[in-house]
Design an enzyme around this catalytic site. Structure first.
Site, PDB file in Angstrom:
ATOM      1  N   CYS A 301     -16.155  33.702 -12.355  1.00 40.51           N
ATOM      2  CA  CYS A 301     -14.505  33.885 -14.212  1.00 40.51           C
ATOM      3  C   CYS A 301     -15.376  35.665 -14.170  1.00 40.51           C
ATOM      4  CB  CYS A 301     -14.164  32.723 -14.427  1.00 40.51           C
ATOM      5  SG  CYS A 301     -16.097  32.576 -16.038  1.00 40.51           S
ATOM      6  N   HIS A 349     -14.813  30.048 -19.932  1.00 40.72           N
ATOM      7  CA  HIS A 349     -13.899  30.842 -18.917  1.00 40.72           C
ATOM      8  C   HIS A 349     -12.838  31.874 -19.762  1.00 40.72           C
ATOM      9  CE1 HIS A 349     -11.637  30.687 -15.002  1.00 40.72           C
ATOM     10  NE2 HIS A 349     -10.315  30.986 -15.694  1.00 40.72           N
ATOM     11  N   HIS A 361      -7.593  35.269 -12.501  1.00 32.95           N
ATOM     12  CA  HIS A 361      -8.481  35.146 -12.374  1.00 32.95           C
ATOM     13  C   HIS A 361      -9.664  34.382 -11.705  1.00 32.95           C
ATOM     14  CE1 HIS A 361      -7.791  30.602 -13.498  1.00 32.95           C
ATOM     15  NE2 HIS A 361      -6.814  30.610 -12.549  1.00 32.95           N
TER      16      HIS A 361
END
Length: 389
Positions: A301, A349, A361
């Site tokens: 990420c 994240h 993402h």
């Protein structure tokens, strides 16, 4: 819609991976019904229900991603420390060479003293001394040396002192590097353990159970997409109302707008950079999530968001923990394309916002870079929104 992004975190019940405060009652009902029909109750042999497996796998992936960010931090620290250690080792080698040259020059004076039968072989004794400075103080060597010899002694003492200091720094740096390497190994093992546990759980499922899990995941994404669409409609309505109010005030007073529209308040420089970043992000869609990866073929990420903004000429730190501080925090209601959306209390994240409540993402192991609602794990999962500098 002020400050929606920092709602209190709820420890309440979760339905198929979504925190309950983020969904409307109807959405909760539909997901709950799906779970009830899809998930079998625990069997007599103690086998967990499908719902329990789904929650456990979801938690393991979350833990793996958190461990991945720790791995990224440890890897970055190890790389920097190795570079520093290598530099110090090179310095030590150069200092040692200079020290040897100074020693050789002094040695030549000692040999000359011996050949000529000089009565004070002080230079030779000096070269064998553990601490040359103490030798100077005790034997008053300097008073019996020529200017040239004194210069050689000064050079030797200077190089010896610098070399000892460099060796100490190199030793300490090497110890720090060893610690960083150990941290890296631990972080790597933790990621692999969490992913292994998740794979083990999934491997026990039948094909029918896996199909049910896929249906649950699909339902969850659909609900998140509806939430994003609702958010986008509300945001557009608020902007339209602000523009109308601004226009009315301007028409009534003949003055400039007192409530500028979102487009009027945008920084053109940021918008240009964001467009480059998003163009790059869209080109990465479909590439696999691989923990610790920074591209160009795969990403985790934070590796993706770092690469996205690098394409726009902006350097971001490697980890989510540092990226969250690399810009200006704004509310979710004020989020603009290009902003970074961070998730969970441990900031484990991140995705890049593309507008209308959606982002691009790298979701998790086994998935691919994709567009998805920022509410993919509920509104309470959103930690903060940051506009890179």
């Amino acid at each position: 819609m002020a400050s929606q992004h920092r709602k209190p975190r709820s420890a309440g019940a979760r339905v198929t991976g979504i925190r309950t405060p983020a969904l409307a009652t109807a959405a909760l009902t539909s997901v709950a019904l799906l779970s009830q029909t899809a998930n079998a109750a625990p069997s007599d042999d103690g086998k967990p229900s499908l719902e329990e497996v789904e929650k456990k796998v979801d938690d393991l992936y979350r833990q793996a991603e958190s461990a991945t960010e720790k791995y990224n931090a440890a890897k970055e620290k190890t790389t920097k420390q190795r570079k520093r250690t290598d530099g110090l080792m090179d310095d030590v080698a150069q200092r040692t060479q200079k020290l040897n040259e100074a020693r050789e020059e002094l040695g030549s004076y000692a040999a000359a003293q011996y050949r000529t039968g000089a009565s004070a072989p002080d230079t030779a004794a000096f070269l064998l001394a553990d601490n040359p400075q103490d030798y100077f103080d005790q034997n008053q060597l300097m008073s019996r040396l020529t200017d040239r010899q004194k210069g050689a002694v000064d050079d030797y003492v200077t190089e010896q002192s610098a070399t000892m200091k460099q060796r100490q720094e190199a030793t300490e740096s090497l110890a720090t590097l060893t610690d960083a390497q150990n941290d890296l190994k631990i972080a790597k093992a933790t990621v692999q353990k969490k992913l292994g546990d998740a794979r083990e759980l999934l491997s026990r499922l039948t094909a029918q159970e896996k199909a049910r899990l896929a249906a649950i995941e699909k339902q969850r994404r659909e609900e998140a997409a509806r939430k994003a669409a609702e958010f986008a409609r509300q945001q557009a309505a608020e902007q339209a109302a602000a523009q109308q109010e601004s226009g009315g005030a301007s028409a009534g007073t003949g003055s400039s707008s007192t409530a500028p529209s979102a487009s009027a308040s945008e920084d053109p420089s940021y918008t240009t950079k964001a467009e480059k970043a998003l163009a790059f992000a869209r080109a990465q869609i479909g590439k696999p999530y691989v923990w610790g990866a920074t591209g160009p073929d795969s990403y985790d990420c934070s590796g993706l968001t770092q690469a996205v903004w690098k394409a726009a000429g902006v350097t971001l730190p490697r980890t989510t923990y540092d990226q969250v501080n690399a810009g200006t925090t704004v509310s979710l209601a004020d989020a603009r394309p290009g902003d970074l959306i961070f998730f969970y209390d441990d900031v484990s994240h991140v995705g890049v916002y593309i507008g209308n409540g959606t982002m691009i993402h790298a979701p998790k192991p086994g998935a691919y870079v994709r567009e998805e609602s920022v509410f993919y794990d509920g509104e309470s999962g959103i930690h903060s929104v940051v506009r890179p500098a």
